[in-house]
Scaffold this motif. Sequence first.
Motif, PDB file in Angstrom:
ATOM      1  N   PRO A  51      54.162 -25.074  38.019  1.00 25.97           N
ATOM      2  CA  PRO A  51      55.649 -24.764  38.223  1.00 25.97           C
ATOM      3  C   PRO A  51      55.701 -23.329  38.414  1.00 25.97           C
ATOM      4  CG  PRO A  51      55.346 -26.283  36.259  1.00 25.97           C
ATOM      5  CD  PRO A  51      53.943 -25.545  36.626  1.00 25.97           C
ATOM      6  N   ILE A  52      56.719 -22.932  39.293  1.00 21.59           N
ATOM      7  CA  ILE A  52      57.312 -21.729  39.663  1.00 21.59           C
ATOM      8  C   ILE A  52      58.663 -21.747  39.092  1.00 21.59           C
ATOM      9  CG2 ILE A  52      57.957 -20.145  41.529  1.00 21.59           C
ATOM     10  CD1 ILE A  52      55.561 -21.304  43.144  1.00 21.59           C
ATOM     11  N   TYR A  53      59.233 -20.708  38.357  1.00 21.02           N
ATOM     12  CA  TYR A  53      60.335 -20.648  37.656  1.00 21.02           C
ATOM     13  C   TYR A  53      61.238 -19.358  38.267  1.00 21.02           C
ATOM     14  CZ  TYR A  53      58.764 -23.777  34.256  1.00 21.02           C
ATOM     15  OH  TYR A  53      58.299 -25.104  33.597  1.00 21.02           O
ATOM     16  N   LEU A  54      62.416 -19.685  38.891  1.00 24.19           N
ATOM     17  CA  LEU A  54      63.341 -18.633  39.470  1.00 24.19           C
ATOM     18  C   LEU A  54      64.597 -18.646  38.799  1.00 24.19           C
ATOM     19  CD1 LEU A  54      62.652 -19.608  43.401  1.00 24.19           C
ATOM     20  CD2 LEU A  54      61.540 -17.588  42.009  1.00 24.19           C
ATOM     21  N   GLY A  55      64.815 -17.726  38.244  1.00 27.46           N
ATOM     22  CA  GLY A  55      66.117 -17.565  37.155  1.00 27.46           C
ATOM     23  C   GLY A  55      66.742 -16.444  37.127  1.00 27.46           C
ATOM     24  N   GLY A  56      67.780 -16.140  36.528  1.00 31.98           N
ATOM     25  CA  GLY A  56      68.669 -14.864  36.740  1.00 31.98           C
ATOM     26  C   GLY A  56      70.006 -15.167  36.435  1.00 31.98           C
ATOM     27  N   THR A  57      70.794 -14.049  36.294  1.00 34.42           N
ATOM     28  CA  THR A  57      72.045 -14.173  35.940  1.00 34.42           C
ATOM     29  C   THR A  57      73.199 -13.630  37.185  1.00 34.42           C
ATOM     30  OG1 THR A  57      71.593 -13.664  33.609  1.00 34.42           O
ATOM     31  CG2 THR A  57      73.854 -13.367  34.422  1.00 34.42           C
ATOM     32  N   ILE A  58      74.087 -14.633  37.503  1.00 35.66           N
ATOM     33  CA  ILE A  58      74.875 -14.116  38.622  1.00 35.66           C
ATOM     34  C   ILE A  58      76.361 -13.982  38.030  1.00 35.66           C
ATOM     35  CG2 ILE A  58      75.773 -14.991  41.020  1.00 35.66           C
ATOM     36  CD1 ILE A  58      72.646 -14.841  40.642  1.00 35.66           C
ATOM     37  N   TYR A  59      76.742 -12.741  38.508  1.00 32.12           N
ATOM     38  CA  TYR A  59      78.073 -12.399  38.025  1.00 32.12           C
ATOM     39  C   TYR A  59      79.262 -12.641  39.338  1.00 32.12           C
ATOM     40  CZ  TYR A  59      75.669 -10.058  34.140  1.00 32.12           C
ATOM     41  OH  TYR A  59      74.800  -9.699  33.111  1.00 32.12           O
ATOM     42  N   PHE A  60      80.390 -13.251  38.792  1.00 34.44           N
ATOM     43  CA  PHE A  60      81.379 -13.514  39.773  1.00 34.44           C
ATOM     44  C   PHE A  60      82.322 -12.809  39.104  1.00 34.44           C
ATOM     45  CE2 PHE A  60      78.625 -16.837  40.547  1.00 34.44           C
ATOM     46  CZ  PHE A  60      78.221 -16.945  41.977  1.00 34.44           C
ATOM     47  N   SER A  61      83.178 -11.823  39.686  1.00 32.00           N
ATOM     48  CA  SER A  61      84.472 -11.354  39.112  1.00 32.00           C
ATOM     49  C   SER A  61      85.594 -12.172  39.247  1.00 32.00           C
ATOM     50  CB  SER A  61      84.906 -10.120  40.078  1.00 32.00           C
ATOM     51  OG  SER A  61      85.115 -10.378  41.233  1.00 32.00           O
ATOM     52  N   ILE A  77      77.069 -16.643  35.085  1.00 22.77           N
ATOM     53  CA  ILE A  77      76.209 -17.789  35.433  1.00 22.77           C
ATOM     54  C   ILE A  77      74.786 -17.481  35.067  1.00 22.77           C
ATOM     55  CG2 ILE A  77      75.690 -20.076  36.709  1.00 22.77           C
ATOM     56  CD1 ILE A  77      78.462 -19.704  37.957  1.00 22.77           C
ATOM     57  N   GLU A  78      74.161 -18.295  33.972  1.00 27.13           N
ATOM     58  CA  GLU A  78      72.674 -18.054  34.013  1.00 27.13           C
ATOM     59  C   GLU A  78      72.042 -19.306  34.370  1.00 27.13           C
ATOM     60  OE1 GLU A  78      71.728 -16.592  29.682  1.00 27.13           O
ATOM     61  OE2 GLU A  78      73.906 -16.769  29.544  1.00 27.13           O
ATOM     62  N   VAL A  79      71.326 -19.083  35.244  1.00 28.58           N
ATOM     63  CA  VAL A  79      70.380 -20.159  35.846  1.00 28.58           C
ATOM     64  C   VAL A  79      69.063 -20.090  35.909  1.00 28.58           C
ATOM     65  CG1 VAL A  79      70.919 -19.421  38.049  1.00 28.58           C
ATOM     66  CG2 VAL A  79      70.570 -21.928  37.735  1.00 28.58           C
ATOM     67  N   LEU A  97      71.354 -24.036  32.706  1.00 25.49           N
ATOM     68  CA  LEU A  97      72.633 -23.667  33.159  1.00 25.49           C
ATOM     69  C   LEU A  97      73.745 -23.477  32.172  1.00 25.49           C
ATOM     70  CD1 LEU A  97      73.932 -23.280  35.847  1.00 25.49           C
ATOM     71  CD2 LEU A  97      74.741 -25.705  35.974  1.00 25.49           C
ATOM     72  N   LEU A  98      73.945 -22.104  32.219  1.00 27.39           N
ATOM     73  CA  LEU A  98      75.015 -21.712  31.203  1.00 27.39           C
ATOM     74  C   LEU A  98      76.152 -20.958  32.041  1.00 27.39           C
ATOM     75  CD1 LEU A  98      72.982 -20.288  28.271  1.00 27.39           C
ATOM     76  CD2 LEU A  98      74.048 -22.670  28.295  1.00 27.39           C
ATOM     77  N   VAL A  99      77.511 -21.240  31.682  1.00 24.87           N
ATOM     78  CA  VAL A  99      78.429 -20.491  32.224  1.00 24.87           C
ATOM     79  C   VAL A  99      79.143 -19.580  30.997  1.00 24.87           C
ATOM     80  CG1 VAL A  99      80.693 -20.422  33.352  1.00 24.87           C
ATOM     81  CG2 VAL A  99      78.604 -21.804  34.044  1.00 24.87           C
TER      82      VAL A  99
END
Length: 469
Positions: A51-61, A77-79, A97-99
Amino acid sequence: VVGYNGSGKTNLLSSIFTFIRNLNSGIERKTVDDPEGSYSLLWHTYDITKPIYLGGTIYFSEDEVARVVGKRVPYRIEVLNKVQYDRKTITWSVEKLLVNSSPVDSDTLKDVKVLFSYASGLVEYVPIYDATYFDEAIKRMIELYKSPLHLKRLWYDFVNLVSSTIPEVKGLEIWEGNRLVLNVENLPVYVDLAASGFQRVIMMLFIIWASGNKVMLIEEPEVNMHPNLQARVIKLIKEWSSRSNFQVFITSHSPYFVSTKVIESVIVMKRKGSSSTAVQVNLDSTLDLMLSILRVRLTDLLFSRTVILTAQQVEPVVLLNWLRRIGVPIDEEGITAFKVSSDYELGVWRRVIERLKLSVIYVGLCESLTGPERELCVPFYKNVEDYFSRDVLPTVLKTLGIHLEDKELKELNKSDITSWLIQVAKRRGVDYERIRTSLGDIMSNNDTIEMPKEIEILANKLKTVQEIA
């Protein structure tokens, strides 16, 4: 993003691009048929049976969230998405998936999907060279040039940007046949006939200038650029990113990019077997101070695969020349060497090694080391001068402007070479350390000079370290 060819720089950009473009794919449990294996090319040389895992944290103002979903609240959002290949079919699933650090409920999930859909269009990949991609950029420039009068000011803003970045280019126009023409020192030049550096900079400036608040992924923008132009471009990119949500990841082999003070963070890619590791280095004042103490440039370390630290008695240039003479490809393998003058400097080096995750071998410093460090040390007890030929030395000194007296020639055959050289230099008002590197460089390039057995030991240790690193 820096690293040797094949270290994974392009794969990192491809991963970021794929991650952002497919933010919703895990939530939607998306399935894609890939009969030609096109997607697998993104992971060339990697084991895609796992499996390949693609993850990161996206910030929305707050403003972004309000504009997109109508709620005035910031979202962090952490995904983590999982990508699985199976018989040329790609399946996506979401692993995390966390908000704002909390699990999502059904209402929040709807917001996330809308925000992810919005964000997936805000990433652009700028390749080193792709004729189709840059032709599309020219079409966009032509559309801007032909825009209504009230929007024409945007075209002139772009022309002024180009002229301020490349002073030789006084203007831009679109001539018959939709051909872009540069005014180069008041002479018209079709862009396809202009210097390749001009072509690339103008295309890249337009793409970035028109990008808005996208995440830009740019491959080696320094290609065909003069160092002065590289400095201007990276400063401009920094100014834009500081004023807006615009973010940029750049892969580069350019020491000029890294050495500019506008860069705040460098990702160093290191390859080991079938995988790569990304080491993030923050370029702060503490690191600057440590490098200043050691009299070492950051680029000399970031662009090295293995660093050799030597004791006072071992002149680095001599060591490297000896390694070359027994067939070690110093330059091709990215091997550099630096002298450690005191225990204090050794302590500073330890901090730098930890910050930059350097691969290091020690020579002649074994008594100051313990544990794992000592295992990476090659003993060396003599001064390198002890291996210099007494017959060749007078001739070499003459090339450095030191003409020996008869008395000094007689003393040479009776004295310790290092002590003799110190005295010879002192009589002429010269600190021997100031000429030691030049003298050692010439002497160690002489085929008649003896080489210590420790050089073979060092060569073997280098080979082992580089296989592990």
